[in-house]
Design a protein around this motif. Structure first.
Motif, mmCIF file in Angstrom:
data_model
loop_
_atom_site.group_PDB
_atom_site.id
_atom_site.type_symbol
_atom_site.label_atom_id
_atom_site.label_comp_id
_atom_site.label_asym_id
_atom_site.label_seq_id
_atom_site.Cartn_x
_atom_site.Cartn_y
_atom_site.Cartn_z
ATOM 1 N N GLU A 80 -17.545 -2.505 -3.210
ATOM 2 C CA GLU A 80 -18.516 -2.147 -2.168
ATOM 3 C C GLU A 80 -18.621 -3.188 -1.061
ATOM 4 N N TRP A 81 -18.638 -4.470 -1.446
ATOM 5 C CA TRP A 81 -18.947 -5.513 -0.470
ATOM 6 C C TRP A 81 -17.736 -6.309 0.004
ATOM 7 N N LYS A 82 -16.609 -6.187 -0.714
ATOM 8 C CA LYS A 82 -15.350 -6.841 -0.306
ATOM 9 C C LYS A 82 -15.563 -8.315 0.092
ATOM 10 N N PRO A 83 -16.031 -9.133 -0.844
ATOM 11 C CA PRO A 83 -16.291 -10.536 -0.498
ATOM 12 C C PRO A 83 -15.014 -11.290 -0.125
ATOM 13 N N ASN A 84 -15.148 -12.178 0.857
ATOM 14 C CA ASN A 84 -14.017 -13.028 1.250
ATOM 15 C C ASN A 84 -13.968 -14.305 0.420
ATOM 16 N N ILE A 85 -15.158 -14.817 0.129
ATOM 17 C CA ILE A 85 -15.252 -16.055 -0.653
ATOM 18 C C ILE A 85 -16.215 -15.814 -1.816
ATOM 19 N N VAL A 86 -15.784 -16.210 -3.002
ATOM 20 C CA VAL A 86 -16.572 -15.994 -4.221
ATOM 21 C C VAL A 86 -16.949 -17.340 -4.819
ATOM 22 N N VAL A 87 -18.227 -17.494 -5.128
ATOM 23 C CA VAL A 87 -18.692 -18.724 -5.784
ATOM 24 C C VAL A 87 -19.327 -18.320 -7.107
ATOM 25 N N ASN A 88 -18.666 -18.652 -8.205
ATOM 26 C CA ASN A 88 -19.175 -18.272 -9.524
ATOM 27 C C ASN A 88 -20.044 -19.391 -10.104
ATOM 28 N N LEU A 89 -21.357 -19.188 -10.013
ATOM 29 C CA LEU A 89 -22.316 -20.156 -10.563
ATOM 30 C C LEU A 89 -23.092 -19.552 -11.727
ATOM 31 N N ALA A 90 -22.839 -18.271 -12.018
ATOM 32 C CA ALA A 90 -23.518 -17.628 -13.150
ATOM 33 C C ALA A 90 -22.908 -18.174 -14.436
ATOM 34 N N ALA A 91 -23.757 -18.691 -15.296
ATOM 35 C CA ALA A 91 -23.284 -19.218 -16.572
ATOM 36 C C ALA A 91 -24.500 -19.445 -17.451
ATOM 37 N N GLN A 92 -24.298 -19.368 -18.739
ATOM 38 C CA GLN A 92 -25.361 -19.806 -19.631
ATOM 39 C C GLN A 92 -25.261 -21.317 -19.706
ATOM 40 N N ALA A 93 -26.299 -21.974 -19.260
ATOM 41 C CA ALA A 93 -26.283 -23.432 -19.190
ATOM 42 C C ALA A 93 -26.903 -24.040 -20.441
ATOM 43 N N GLY A 94 -26.768 -25.358 -20.559
ATOM 44 C CA GLY A 94 -27.436 -26.092 -21.622
ATOM 45 C C GLY A 94 -26.537 -26.418 -22.798
ATOM 46 N N VAL A 95 -26.373 -27.707 -23.054
ATOM 47 C CA VAL A 95 -25.531 -28.168 -24.163
ATOM 48 C C VAL A 95 -26.181 -27.859 -25.505
ATOM 49 N N ARG A 96 -27.441 -28.221 -25.651
ATOM 50 C CA ARG A 96 -28.099 -28.058 -26.968
ATOM 51 C C ARG A 96 -28.298 -26.592 -27.322
#
Length: 341
Positions: free
Chosen positions: A83-99
């Protein structure tokens, strides 16, 4: 060369857009007239009210499109790209946290492995100018050699979280090689600041203080061999990402990895004392935490220390915000946001 030149005609897809780093990056791009498509599942790993506060700020921008969804859902990812045809993708989605990765391994595999795979597959079929993705300083494991350099051996992760981030780097390398996707991985070093993650130590310590509870410090009370951390202020992280966005890897291997850290590790106890001073300034009274010392936790590492030479060479930038300045901004925000004055 102007490393911060962004092209407002391009569409930026940011996953984890209402997360800590995702919010600040989205806001910076929107302020410069860019179109930002943000995906976030707004999960309850920490206070969702804080996430919605960030989202409300982003929704004031005309060029912000928000999609509530999970990147581990391939249909949502593919539909968004179509739908949006992104030119630049920044993947910051993640489950964070070591513990947390020790207690809840499933969510790390879902978000950090399957989710990232879905992003790579989408980039494969919808050619993008640049894929930038979050890795982590945790990939260095218990490396003794400091400062950590991007060329160091990183095959000994000490947490599942670190393993997923190392896997992301390998997956990106493979897709970059096979499908000619320019990809840049960023190893973040202990990011902090206003509107940050409540699961981070500095935020948790502040919560404990206002709740009248002691803070737990996991260094055995060993002041001589205290934990060292490269604390990196959020504005420096965003500046580094912004400069890299318009500078994809070139040449035969289109795959780069950079540290983004302060290159100036602080003892954990010094960081805590600085936070006490910052809160004292914000409240106009002396703040001292009640402290309980406990053994270092499984998955934690004794030191993080970033070499930033590669980043500086690539985009002429090195994070330099001091913890005094950064923690004061956090303390002022916290006292105001939570009405503690």
């Amino acid at each position: 060369m102007n490393y911060t030149t962004l092209d407002p005609s391009k569409t930026y897809l940011i996953t984890g857009a209402v997360g800590f780093i995702g919010f600040y990056l989205s806001k910076k791009l929107l302020e410069q007239g860019c179109t930002v498509v943000g995906i976030d599942n707004v999960n309850d790993y920490y206070d969702v009210n804080l996430k919605y506060t960030r989202l409300n700020q982003l929704e004031h921008f005309e060029k912000f499109i928000f999609i509530k969804g999970d990147i581990s859902d391939k249909d949502i990812v593919i539909k968004t790209f179509k739908e949006w045809k992104p030119n630049i993708v920044v993947n910051l989605a993640a489950q964070a946290g070591v513990r947390y990765s020790i207690e809840n391994p499933d969510v790390y595999i879902q978000s950090n492995i399957i989710g990232f795979y879905n992003i790579l597959e989408a980039c494969r079929y919808h050619l993008v100018d640049h894929l930038v993705y979050a890795s982590s300083s945790s990939v260095y494991g218990a490396n003794k050699k400091v400062p950590f350099e991007e060329t160091d051996f990183v095959d000994n992760p000490v947490s599942l979280y670190a393993s997923t981030k190392k896997s992301n780097e390998l997956m990106a390398h493979t897709y970059s090689h096979l499908y000619n996707i320019p990809a840049t991985g960023l190893r973040f070093f202990t990011v902090y600041g206003p509107m940050g993650r409540p699961d981070m130590a500095y935020f948790g310590f502040t919560d404990k203080y206002f709740a009248g509870e002691p803070i737990k410090i996991f260094n055995n009370g060993d002041f001589k061999n205290d934990l060292y951390r490269d604390f990196t202020y959020i504005d420096d992280i965003v500046e580094g990402i912004e400069r890299l966005l318009s500078n994809p890897p070139k040449g035969e291997v289109k795959n780069n990895i950079y540290n983004i850290g302060n290159n100036s590790p602080e003892k954990l106890m010094v960081f805590i004392e600085t936070l006490e001073k910052a809160l004292s300034n914000a409240l106009d009274k002396e703040v001292l935490f009640e402290k309980i010392f406990e053994p270092i936790k499984a998955g934690d590492v004794p030191a993080t220390y970033a070499s930033t030479d590669l980043l500086q060479k690539a985009v002429d930038f090195k994070p330099e915000t001091s913890i005094e300045k950064g923690l004061q901004k956090f303390a002022d925000w916290y006292v105001d946001y939570y009405g503690q004055k």
